[in-house]
Write a protein that holds these residues in place. Structure first.
Motif, mmCIF file in Angstrom:
data_model
loop_
_atom_site.group_PDB
_atom_site.id
_atom_site.type_symbol
_atom_site.label_atom_id
_atom_site.label_comp_id
_atom_site.label_asym_id
_atom_site.label_seq_id
_atom_site.Cartn_x
_atom_site.Cartn_y
_atom_site.Cartn_z
ATOM 1 N N LEU A 128 0.814 -1.215 0.000
ATOM 2 C CA LEU A 128 0.000 0.000 0.000
ATOM 3 C C LEU A 128 0.847 1.265 0.000
ATOM 4 O O LEU A 128 0.356 2.329 -0.389
ATOM 5 C CB LEU A 128 -0.921 0.012 1.226
ATOM 6 C CG LEU A 128 -1.875 -1.188 1.361
ATOM 7 C CD1 LEU A 128 -2.670 -1.068 2.649
ATOM 8 C CD2 LEU A 128 -2.796 -1.302 0.170
ATOM 9 N N LEU A 129 2.089 1.158 0.448
ATOM 10 C CA LEU A 129 2.944 2.324 0.593
ATOM 11 C C LEU A 129 4.338 2.040 0.019
ATOM 12 O O LEU A 129 4.831 0.906 0.080
ATOM 13 C CB LEU A 129 3.097 2.705 2.069
ATOM 14 C CG LEU A 129 1.812 3.077 2.832
ATOM 15 C CD1 LEU A 129 2.069 3.031 4.324
ATOM 16 C CD2 LEU A 129 1.318 4.446 2.412
ATOM 17 N N VAL A 130 4.941 3.086 -0.527
ATOM 18 C CA VAL A 130 6.349 3.058 -0.907
ATOM 19 C C VAL A 130 7.083 3.959 0.077
ATOM 20 O O VAL A 130 6.798 5.155 0.171
ATOM 21 C CB VAL A 130 6.562 3.538 -2.364
ATOM 22 C CG1 VAL A 130 8.055 3.580 -2.684
ATOM 23 C CG2 VAL A 130 5.820 2.633 -3.330
ATOM 24 N N ARG A 131 8.000 3.355 0.842
ATOM 25 C CA ARG A 131 8.697 4.089 1.886
ATOM 26 C C ARG A 131 10.150 4.334 1.483
ATOM 27 O O ARG A 131 10.827 3.419 0.997
ATOM 28 C CB ARG A 131 8.673 3.316 3.189
ATOM 29 C CG ARG A 131 7.305 2.810 3.629
ATOM 30 C CD ARG A 131 7.452 1.817 4.768
ATOM 31 N NE ARG A 131 6.203 1.206 5.171
ATOM 32 C CZ ARG A 131 5.648 0.153 4.575
ATOM 33 N NH1 ARG A 131 6.231 -0.385 3.517
ATOM 34 N NH2 ARG A 131 4.516 -0.343 5.005
ATOM 35 N N THR A 132 10.625 5.533 1.691
ATOM 36 C CA THR A 132 12.049 5.852 1.602
ATOM 37 C C THR A 132 12.409 6.558 2.903
ATOM 38 O O THR A 132 11.544 6.793 3.762
ATOM 39 C CB THR A 132 12.350 6.767 0.402
ATOM 40 O OG1 THR A 132 11.785 8.055 0.637
ATOM 41 C CG2 THR A 132 11.805 6.190 -0.901
ATOM 42 N N LYS A 133 13.660 6.885 3.054
ATOM 43 C CA LYS A 133 14.083 7.571 4.274
ATOM 44 C C LYS A 133 13.456 8.962 4.369
ATOM 45 O O LYS A 133 13.306 9.516 5.454
ATOM 46 C CB LYS A 133 15.604 7.683 4.326
ATOM 47 C CG LYS A 133 16.302 6.348 4.558
ATOM 48 C CD LYS A 133 17.807 6.538 4.674
ATOM 49 C CE LYS A 133 18.498 5.196 4.962
ATOM 50 N NZ LYS A 133 19.978 5.357 5.083
ATOM 51 N N ARG A 134 13.099 9.526 3.230
ATOM 52 C CA ARG A 134 12.611 10.911 3.229
ATOM 53 C C ARG A 134 11.132 11.060 2.893
ATOM 54 O O ARG A 134 10.576 12.137 3.061
ATOM 55 C CB ARG A 134 13.424 11.733 2.228
ATOM 56 C CG ARG A 134 14.884 11.862 2.614
ATOM 57 C CD ARG A 134 15.588 12.788 1.663
ATOM 58 N NE ARG A 134 16.976 13.001 2.060
ATOM 59 C CZ ARG A 134 17.830 13.800 1.422
ATOM 60 N NH1 ARG A 134 17.424 14.476 0.352
ATOM 61 N NH2 ARG A 134 19.071 13.915 1.837
ATOM 62 N N SER A 135 10.510 10.015 2.389
ATOM 63 C CA SER A 135 9.118 10.184 1.942
ATOM 64 C C SER A 135 8.330 8.893 2.080
ATOM 65 O O SER A 135 8.884 7.793 2.176
ATOM 66 C CB SER A 135 9.081 10.655 0.486
ATOM 67 O OG SER A 135 9.576 9.643 -0.367
ATOM 68 N N VAL A 136 7.011 9.083 2.086
ATOM 69 C CA VAL A 136 6.050 7.978 2.055
ATOM 70 C C VAL A 136 5.062 8.287 0.948
ATOM 71 O O VAL A 136 4.496 9.381 0.891
ATOM 72 C CB VAL A 136 5.310 7.837 3.404
ATOM 73 C CG1 VAL A 136 4.263 6.731 3.315
ATOM 74 C CG2 VAL A 136 6.278 7.573 4.536
ATOM 75 N N MET A 137 4.847 7.324 0.056
ATOM 76 C CA MET A 137 3.911 7.510 -1.055
ATOM 77 C C MET A 137 2.947 6.346 -1.124
ATOM 78 O O MET A 137 3.293 5.216 -0.775
ATOM 79 C CB MET A 137 4.681 7.626 -2.385
ATOM 80 C CG MET A 137 5.603 8.838 -2.470
ATOM 81 S SD MET A 137 6.519 8.853 -4.030
ATOM 82 C CE MET A 137 5.180 8.858 -5.219
ATOM 83 N N LEU A 138 1.739 6.645 -1.567
ATOM 84 C CA LEU A 138 0.742 5.597 -1.771
ATOM 85 C C LEU A 138 0.976 4.909 -3.107
ATOM 86 O O LEU A 138 1.220 5.565 -4.119
ATOM 87 C CB LEU A 138 -0.667 6.180 -1.740
ATOM 88 C CG LEU A 138 -1.187 6.743 -0.411
ATOM 89 C CD1 LEU A 138 -2.539 7.404 -0.617
ATOM 90 C CD2 LEU A 138 -1.287 5.659 0.643
ATOM 91 N N THR A 139 0.867 3.590 -3.106
ATOM 92 C CA THR A 139 0.864 2.852 -4.362
ATOM 93 C C THR A 139 -0.520 2.966 -4.977
ATOM 94 O O THR A 139 -1.455 3.508 -4.377
ATOM 95 C CB THR A 139 1.203 1.383 -4.118
ATOM 96 O OG1 THR A 139 0.151 0.796 -3.324
ATOM 97 C CG2 THR A 139 2.539 1.222 -3.394
ATOM 98 N N SER A 140 -0.703 2.435 -6.169
ATOM 99 C CA SER A 140 -2.038 2.452 -6.787
ATOM 100 C C SER A 140 -3.024 1.670 -5.938
ATOM 101 O O SER A 140 -4.186 2.082 -5.766
ATOM 102 C CB SER A 140 -1.970 1.876 -8.206
ATOM 103 O OG SER A 140 -1.449 0.551 -8.183
ATOM 104 N N ALA A 141 -2.592 0.539 -5.366
ATOM 105 C CA ALA A 141 -3.460 -0.227 -4.462
ATOM 106 C C ALA A 141 -3.754 0.578 -3.210
ATOM 107 O O ALA A 141 -4.872 0.562 -2.667
ATOM 108 C CB ALA A 141 -2.811 -1.563 -4.100
ATOM 109 N N GLY A 142 -2.720 1.319 -2.730
ATOM 110 C CA GLY A 142 -2.910 2.144 -1.546
ATOM 111 C C GLY A 142 -3.928 3.241 -1.763
ATOM 112 O O GLY A 142 -4.718 3.559 -0.864
ATOM 113 N N LYS A 143 -3.934 3.846 -2.954
ATOM 114 C CA LYS A 143 -4.907 4.898 -3.254
ATOM 115 C C LYS A 143 -6.333 4.350 -3.259
ATOM 116 O O LYS A 143 -7.269 4.988 -2.739
ATOM 117 C CB LYS A 143 -4.575 5.535 -4.593
ATOM 118 C CG LYS A 143 -3.283 6.338 -4.586
ATOM 119 C CD LYS A 143 -2.966 6.884 -5.963
ATOM 120 C CE LYS A 143 -1.643 7.668 -5.959
ATOM 121 N NZ LYS A 143 -1.293 8.171 -7.303
#
Length: 301
Positions: free
Chosen positions: A47-62
């Motif tokens: 559901l999420l793409v995590r990096t050290k600086r950001s969190v983003m929703l995947t298409s499934a997450g949206k």
């Protein structure tokens, strides 16, 4: 998956920052991380793409974010509706009344006042034969009934009187005796009359008792309007509540006072003594807080 998982995910999707989301949820960031991982394992989807600086929703997450919001909004509406129903602010109340009850205005007054205060409660009002109403209330098919007293009530029911007036006579305009052309009739003057019997028989038998005669009943058509129609076509006279003379202007009918002490006619609300439904309890409280109106009860000679 529990409702709390949806709340955690929605807050995180709004913040896109674990620390800020955790602060809003009043939990620690590691706990939030564990909860999100549980959701992803349950759904078998990232559901999420995590990096050290950001969190983003995947298409499934949206997609999941949108649906989770809907579920939480629906839950909030259901929770609010449940609370309002528990306070008696939502629901449906079945009102029963006899045909003569609306003539005093107490039925309309109670329903209008309650509807203004509790717009979320639907009031369904229907006319019933008076003899059926008490048992319908006991059986739960009707919640509150507006009736004419006196009548025998089952022990499970209570009542509150809302209006008192005096019985009068309804007579055909072209057949009543010249002796009754004043606005006053003594019971002895009508001992040989034909009587149309309304649902509430008390008044008729009281008049007959005072006149020391047995009423000759030729018809018992049911509702008060049906009774007055029979009078208007000359089939007989009727003893009816005085309130009708203020409202009814039926061709062929005149109303006359009965001499002596008033024969009192009462309109009462009848209800279950131990009521469980909050909305019904609210209208019962309103009814019990309403004083009875009385008019035209002085002695007439």
């Amino acid at each position: 998956m529990e409702l709390r998982h949806l709340r955690y995910f929605v807050v995180l999707a709004e913040e896109l920052h674990f620390t800020r989301a955790a602060e809003r949820l009043n939990i620690s960031p590691p706990t939030l991380t564990v909860q999100i991982q549980e959701i992803e394992r349950t759904l078998a989807a990232q559901l999420l793409v995590r990096t050290k600086r950001s969190v983003m929703l995947t298409s499934a997450g949206k997609v999941f974010f949108s649906e989770a919001q809907r579920v939480l909004e629906q839950f909030s509406r259901a929770e609010n509706a449940g609370r309002r129903a528990g306070r008696g602010e939502l629901g449906r109340i079945e009102i029963g009344y006899v045909g003569s009850a609306p003539y005093t205005g107490v039925l309309q007054d109670q329903m209008n006042r309650f509807a203004r205060k509790h717009p979320g409660v639907y009031l369904n009002a229907r006319e019933f034969p008076m003899e059926n109403l008490p048992q319908l209330i006991v059986d739960g098919e009707v919640d509150v009934g507006f009736v004419r007293l006196p009548m025998k009530l089952p022990p499970l029911l209570s009542y509150h009187v809302l209006a008192r007036d005096r019985f009068c006579l309804a007579m055909p305009t072209d057949t009543f005796d010249a002796a009754t052309e004043t606005n006053l009739v003594h019971p002895q003057q009508i001992n040989d009359a034909s009587f149309i019997m309304p649902e509430q028989q008390f008044g008729t038998f009281q008049v007959a008792s005072r006149g020391n005669f047995t009423p000759r009943i030729v018809s018992a058509p049911g509702s008060l309007l049906a009774v007055l129609t029979q009078v208007s076509i000359g089939n007989g006279i009727a003893v009816c509540p005085g309130a009708v003379r203020i409202i009814v202007n039926l061709p062929g009918v005149v109303f006359r006072d009965i001499a002596g002490e008033p024969i009192v006619s009462e309109v009462a609300a009848v209800f279950r003594a131990s009521e469980a439904a909050p909305a019904v309890r609210n209208i019962i409280t309103q009814i019990q807080d309403t004083p009875a109106i009385s008019y035209c009860l002085g002695k007439i000679e």
